[in-house]
Motif scaffolding. Structure first.
Motif, PDB file in Angstrom:
ATOM      1  N   VAL A   6       5.182  42.656  62.514  1.00 44.29           N
ATOM      2  CA  VAL A   6       5.363  42.689  61.068  1.00 44.29           C
ATOM      3  C   VAL A   6       5.326  44.139  60.649  1.00 44.29           C
ATOM      4  O   VAL A   6       4.378  44.845  60.912  1.00 44.29           O
ATOM      5  N   PRO A   8       5.299  46.136  57.488  1.00 43.40           N
ATOM      6  CA  PRO A   8       5.233  46.088  56.018  1.00 43.40           C
ATOM      7  C   PRO A   8       5.784  47.338  55.396  1.00 43.40           C
ATOM      8  O   PRO A   8       5.593  48.443  55.894  1.00 43.40           O
ATOM      9  N   THR A 225       4.616  40.669  53.140  1.00 39.82           N
ATOM     10  CA  THR A 225       3.421  41.511  53.032  1.00 39.82           C
ATOM     11  C   THR A 225       3.386  42.236  51.697  1.00 39.82           C
ATOM     12  O   THR A 225       2.341  42.325  51.040  1.00 39.82           O
ATOM     13  N   SER A 229       0.511  41.626  48.835  1.00 39.51           N
ATOM     14  CA  SER A 229      -0.264  42.769  48.354  1.00 39.51           C
ATOM     15  C   SER A 229      -0.161  42.891  46.839  1.00 39.51           C
ATOM     16  O   SER A 229      -1.139  43.180  46.147  1.00 39.51           O
ATOM     17  N   ALA A 262       2.852  37.619  58.489  1.00 40.80           N
ATOM     18  CA  ALA A 262       2.767  38.751  57.565  1.00 40.80           C
ATOM     19  C   ALA A 262       1.316  39.147  57.329  1.00 40.80           C
ATOM     20  O   ALA A 262       0.418  38.305  57.296  1.00 40.80           O
ATOM     21  N   GLN A 263       1.080  40.443  57.179  1.00 36.04           N
ATOM     22  CA  GLN A 263      -0.262  40.908  56.854  1.00 36.04           C
ATOM     23  C   GLN A 263      -0.638  40.448  55.454  1.00 36.04           C
ATOM     24  O   GLN A 263       0.184  40.482  54.537  1.00 36.04           O
ATOM     25  N   ALA A 264      -1.880  40.013  55.306  1.00 42.16           N
ATOM     26  CA  ALA A 264      -2.344  39.515  54.013  1.00 42.16           C
ATOM     27  C   ALA A 264      -3.725  40.080  53.715  1.00 42.16           C
ATOM     28  O   ALA A 264      -4.611  40.057  54.580  1.00 42.16           O
ATOM     29  N   CYS A 310      -3.368  38.806  59.714  1.00 40.68           N
ATOM     30  CA  CYS A 310      -2.153  38.064  59.375  1.00 40.68           C
ATOM     31  C   CYS A 310      -2.509  36.884  58.456  1.00 40.68           C
ATOM     32  O   CYS A 310      -3.656  36.453  58.393  1.00 40.68           O
TER      33      CYS A 310
END
Length: 346
Positions: A6, A8, A225, A229, A262-264, A310
């Motif tokens: 991922v 971002p 991401t 955010s 996805a980074q969360a 993630c």
């Protein structure tokens, strides 16, 4: 499943990760409505705006009661008297705008130097684009690239009106084939603009329309991401639009691999709270319900657990705190929220 990486694109948003959490968020399932008409802003006919005065000084004949004024709700610049090809824009309903009227608008738009006039003409085109016949004609006149060209205009108000015009044009499936080309630029506007700005809101509205069907949703798989955010640092109005896009994407099973990787920010869980407005919770729960409908294999789940921060680990893994937060929401005073939480927990 994707390659597991991922990347971002947070830009200026990166500094906002993990900051504020606990602001309300909401989401309403978006319905593609054809024929939407913008509210018309009435102005005092005795008051002239600076743009009108400057236009008069420049020798442009103004017609306060003209079609353009009726469509945009503002005083607008009409064709020069000596422009033999422009003709006269007559009084008629915007939904019966003729081809030569749109030609005049698009032609003049490309020659206007004044910022307020550029925004004004884009507003007029955007309002006209609320009608299907005008959506088709603007496309046939190759007006979409003209309007999209103003996404890079130096003036924020011009970029906002360009987004709004594209948003209306996007309610036409054929137009989406052209508008999809500008998704990277729209995402960049979200990333680089001030949080809670009209630019971010306009860009998210456009992405909402474009992601209603699954045809173009793949263009947004790298933006999850960024959206997550934005969700934890923005105002409720912007959270609503952000969640509209996220719910659209999460309703497509083919998008789920990209979403869960996805980074969360962990702070997104703070939105699941009784203090969050009912409208916010209902829409947020819709997103979670879509996520929980996804059933990964044991092997895939193990791979996702090894990905730091993630979305799977934050919301779906057994170690997530989301389950306990949802259980507490079962005692929410709003029966509708209780029912939605129960469906998610089932």
């Amino acid at each position: 499943m994707g390659d597991g990486s991922v990347v971002p694109r947070l830009g200026s948003m990166k500094a906002l990760l993990g900051i504020v959490a606990g602001a309300g968020a909401s989401y309403g399932l978006y319905k593609l409505i054809s024929g939407q008409v913008f509210k018309k802003t009435k102005k005092n006919p005795h008051n002239e705006s600076p743009s009108v005065k400057s236009s008069q000084q420049g020798g442009i004949k103004l017609r306060p009661g003209s079609l353009l004024a009726k469509v945009s709700g503002l005083d607008v610049v009409c064709a020069r008297p000596d422009d033999a090809t422009s003709g006269e824009i007559v009084h008629q309903s915007p939904n019966k705008l003729e081809l030569h009227h749109l030609k005049i608008l698009l032609s003049r738009l490309q020659t206007i130097d004044d910022v307020s006039n550029r925004a004004q003409f884009l507003l007029t085109l955007g309002n006209a684009a609320a009608f299907t016949i005008n959506q088709n004609q603007i496309r046939e006149l190759e007006g979409i690239p003209v309007i999209a060209g103003f996404l890079s205009d130096p003036a924020p108000e011009v970029r906002v009106q360009a987004l709004n015009a594209l948003n209306n044009l996007c309610m036409n499936i054929e137009n989406q084939e052209q508008i999809k080309l500008y998704v990277p630029q729209v995402l960049e506007l979200i990333e680089m603009s001030a949080v809670n700005s009209d630019l971010q809101l306009g860009a998210l509205r456009l992405l909402t329309n474009l992601s209603v069907t699954d045809k173009h949703q793949h263009l947004l798989k790298g933006s999850v991401t960024l959206l997550l955010s934005l969700l934890v640092v923005s105002s409720e109005a912007l959270q609503v639009q952000t969640l509209k896009v996220l719910v659209n994407l999460s309703s497509n099973p083919d998008m789920m691999d990209d979403i869960v990787q996805a980074q969360a920010p962990a702070s997104v869980l703070l939105l699941f709270d009784e203090r969050t407005s009912p409208a916010v919770l209902l829409r947020l729960l819709t997103f979670v319900g879509n996520l929980k409908a996804w059933r990964p294999s044991a092997q895939v789940a193990d791979e996702l657990r090894r990905k730091q921060d993630c979305l799977f680990r934050v919301m779906l893994d057994e170690s997530s705190q989301l389950h306990s937060k949802l259980v507490r929401l079962l005692s929410h005073p709003a029966g509708e929220i209780q029912a939605q939480v129960a469906r998610v927990l089932t």
